[in-house]
Design a protein around this motif. Structure first.
Motif, short mmCIF file in Angstrom:
data_model
loop_
_atom_site.label_atom_id
_atom_site.label_comp_id
_atom_site.label_asym_id
_atom_site.label_seq_id
_atom_site.Cartn_x
_atom_site.Cartn_y
_atom_site.Cartn_z
N GLU A 414 10.20 4.38 6.08
CA GLU A 414 8.86 4.01 6.52
C GLU A 414 8.68 4.42 7.97
O GLU A 414 9.61 4.34 8.77
CB GLU A 414 8.64 2.50 6.35
N ASP A 415 7.49 4.88 8.31
CA ASP A 415 7.18 5.22 9.70
C ASP A 415 5.75 4.81 10.00
O ASP A 415 5.13 4.06 9.23
CB ASP A 415 7.40 6.72 9.96
N ASN A 416 5.22 5.30 11.09
CA ASN A 416 3.89 4.89 11.51
C ASN A 416 2.77 5.43 10.62
O ASN A 416 1.65 4.93 10.65
CB ASN A 416 3.62 5.34 12.96
N ASP A 417 3.08 6.45 9.84
CA ASP A 417 2.05 7.10 9.04
C ASP A 417 2.12 6.76 7.55
O ASP A 417 1.09 6.81 6.86
CB ASP A 417 2.16 8.62 9.19
N SER A 419 4.78 5.24 3.93
CA SER A 419 5.99 4.70 3.31
C SER A 419 6.41 5.66 2.21
O SER A 419 5.57 6.13 1.43
CB SER A 419 5.74 3.31 2.72
N ASN A 444 -0.39 4.94 5.26
CA ASN A 444 -0.56 3.59 5.78
C ASN A 444 -2.01 3.13 5.80
O ASN A 444 -2.27 1.95 6.07
CB ASN A 444 0.04 3.49 7.18
#
Length: 550
Positions: A414-417, A419, A444
């Motif tokens: 998972e990152d800021n942009d 999953s 996201n």
């Protein structure tokens, strides 16, 4: 009260006063009593309760007339009989009637149960049925013990105590899993609530601990990997927690940990409409009943984020939910409804289901022919890849699962942009020399789900002529697909969500008929998007995308 019920009451009175009482109690001591009455915080189904008050017991598509109810004739096998014998329907009766009004019906039915099963140990005394019966008899004691007839009360309470002693000796004989947990949960409840049982609490708690350890994976999910069973597990444990609090006992820490983990796993398979995602021959069920269980169980937990044995991974973003099956099917010994669904997924946008699996009858009775029920367990009945019209895990003629998926590799990030889940299974390795790899990426903002399906060569067994495959996306009931002019996409319109656009890179999309089983176990015609292709010796790779238009 009907003449038949009056006659039944007379016989029960004789059971409590005459020589037959010794068959119920083993002695002529004063009748036992409940030391406390738990409160069931789960609200029942009022419509089902209204049907009971009108004289009809409803279980899925089947009904029974209470006026003609004969427990001996109904027996103790099958969904209808088991639901009737477990007395969970008392919850629905309480939702529709006051104690004064509901008690007349409840006591008449209990009286008939005593006549049919109170004086002998038979199929209705199976440990799991007694466990469930005790949980609901104690929680709804005001409905079944309001009578001023001391003979009836004596017969019921002493039969309850006898059932508790039977459980202590036989709970371990219940099939491993939910049934054994239910049996021991009833034994613990009886020890807490029936006069004279406190000394047996520790023994029953030990049995329940063993049952939970063998039934649950480390992450709290049942090893049967069956969502509707998971909901029942949470319900049973919630009822037992109420019994602890009513008796002013503190539940063991290990019990609380197992119960919270069970709820967390259940949250992981709930879609945006509040119903279950459809796995292992089950369906969405009743979202209202599921919500009542979750809100009334007395526990709080977040959806399971890193499932292991439970295997259902959940992605969510701003109302968009994806549930993916990323584990091998359950072992054959855990049940007969295991399905070849590895790497399938379901997708919902708010309360609107978009991509689903076909589902099945679950625990309820069904009017569907057996061959259709069996077909609903195949890989083709799930939103995943099917190779050469074969199942990723074999479904044998006796209904059990055979060879197929043994290993699923998972990587979740998972990152800021977004999953992402990347998973692969070996179900097609032996027969076709191919590994199925699937990547799902949910943005996201919840507006886009990107996917890649890859068939990668593995081992020496490969077809030089190519191997056919199909990627299926079963559409929820009410979704209308329109194929785009270039044949590479589709617009999905639904009653309760904005349109979603589907695109495939490098492969044409077709529309075929499908069906989906609703929460009542009734099949409905729907459609499916299908990408057909052929994997060369070097494999194949297909990219696709779902995107909300607003």
């Amino acid at each position: 009260m009907s003449a038949r019920d009056a006659a039944a009451r007379d016989v029960v009175r004789k059971l409590a006063k005459g020589s037959l009482l010794s068959r119920l109690t083993g002695s002529r001591r004063q009748p036992l009593r409940l030391t406390a009455v738990p409160r069931d915080h789960v609200h029942g189904d009022r419509r089902a309760g209204d049907a009971l008050l009108s004289g009809t017991f409803v279980c899925g598509p089947e009904t029974l007339s209470l006026a003609d109810l004969d427990f001996a004739a109904v027996g103790a096998d099958g969904p209808v009989a088991e639901q009737l014998q477990g007395f969970s329907w008392l919850r629905d009766l309480a939702a529709a009637a006051t104690r004064e009004k509901g008690a007349k019906l409840a006591e008449a039915v209990v009286g008939r149960w005593l006549l049919a099963h109170g004086t002998r140990v038979d199929a209705a005394w199976r440990p799991e049925l007694w466990g469930e019966r005790i949980l609901f008899w104690t929680a709804y004691a005001p409905y079944i013990l309001s009578s001023t007839d001391s003979g009836y009360r004596s017969a019921l309470l002493n039969t309850l105590a006898r059932g508790a002693r039977h459980l202590e000796s036989n709970a371990e004989r219940a099939p491993a899993g939910l049934k054994r947990v239910t049996a021991w949960a009833g034994a613990v409840a009886a020890a807490l609530l029936v006069q004279g049982g406190v000394a047996r609490v520790a023994r029953a708690e030990s049995g329940l601990g063993r049952a939970l350890s063998s039934a649950q994976s480390d992450d709290g999910g049942l090893i049967s990997r069956t969502p509707w069973e998971q909901a029942l597990l949470v319900d049973r444990l919630g009822l037992l927690r109420s019994a602890y609090f009513a008796a002013k006992h503190t539940p063991p820490e290990s019990f609380e940990t197992a119960a919270a983990a069970a709820l967390s796993a259940l949250h992981g398979v709930i879609l945006g409409d509040g119903g279950l995602s459809s796995w292992e021959g089950g369906n969405a069920g009743s979202s209202a009943r599921l919500t009542a269980i979750v809100e009334g169980c007395g526990m709080r937990a977040r959806p399971l984020r890193q499932p292991r044995g439970w295997g259902f991974h959940r992605l969510s973003a701003l109302g968009t939910i994806v549930v993916m099956d990323a584990a091998p099917p359950p072992a054959a010994k855990t049940g007969s409804s295991g399905s070849a669904s590895t790497l399938a997924f379901e997708l919902s946008d708010g309360p609107q289901r978009l991509i689903v699996n076909c589902g099945g009858p679950g625990a309820g009775p069904t009017l569907m022919p057996p061959e259709l029920v069996s077909a609903l367990r195949t890989t083709a009945a799930h939103s995943t890849v099917t190779v050469a019209d074969s199942n990723s895990t074999a479904i044998l003629s006796d209904g059990t699962l055979g060879k197929g998926v043994t290993d699923v590799l998972i990587d979740r990030t998972e990152d800021n942009d977004s999953s992402r889940i990347e998973a692969s299974h070996d179900g097609y390795s032996r027969s076709f020399g191919l590994t199925h790899r699937r990547s799902l990426v949910l943005g996201n903002d919840g507006k886009e789900l990107r996917g890649i399906d890859e068939l990668a060569p593995k081992g020496r067994r490969r077809s030089k002529d190519g191997t056919s495959f199909a990627i299926r996306f079963h559409l929820a009931h009410g979704i209308e697909p329109t194929i785009t002019a270039d044949g590479m996409g589709a617009i999905l319109r639904s009653p309760s969500a904005p349109p979603w656009n589907f695109r495939s890179r490098g492969a044409a999309i077709g529309v075929e008929e499908s069906l989906v089983v609703d929460g009542h176990g009734i099949p409905h015609r729907t459609m499916q998007l299908v990408i057909n292709g052929e994997a060369a010796a070097s494999g194949a790779e297909v990219h696709w995308q779902f995107r909300r238009s607003s």
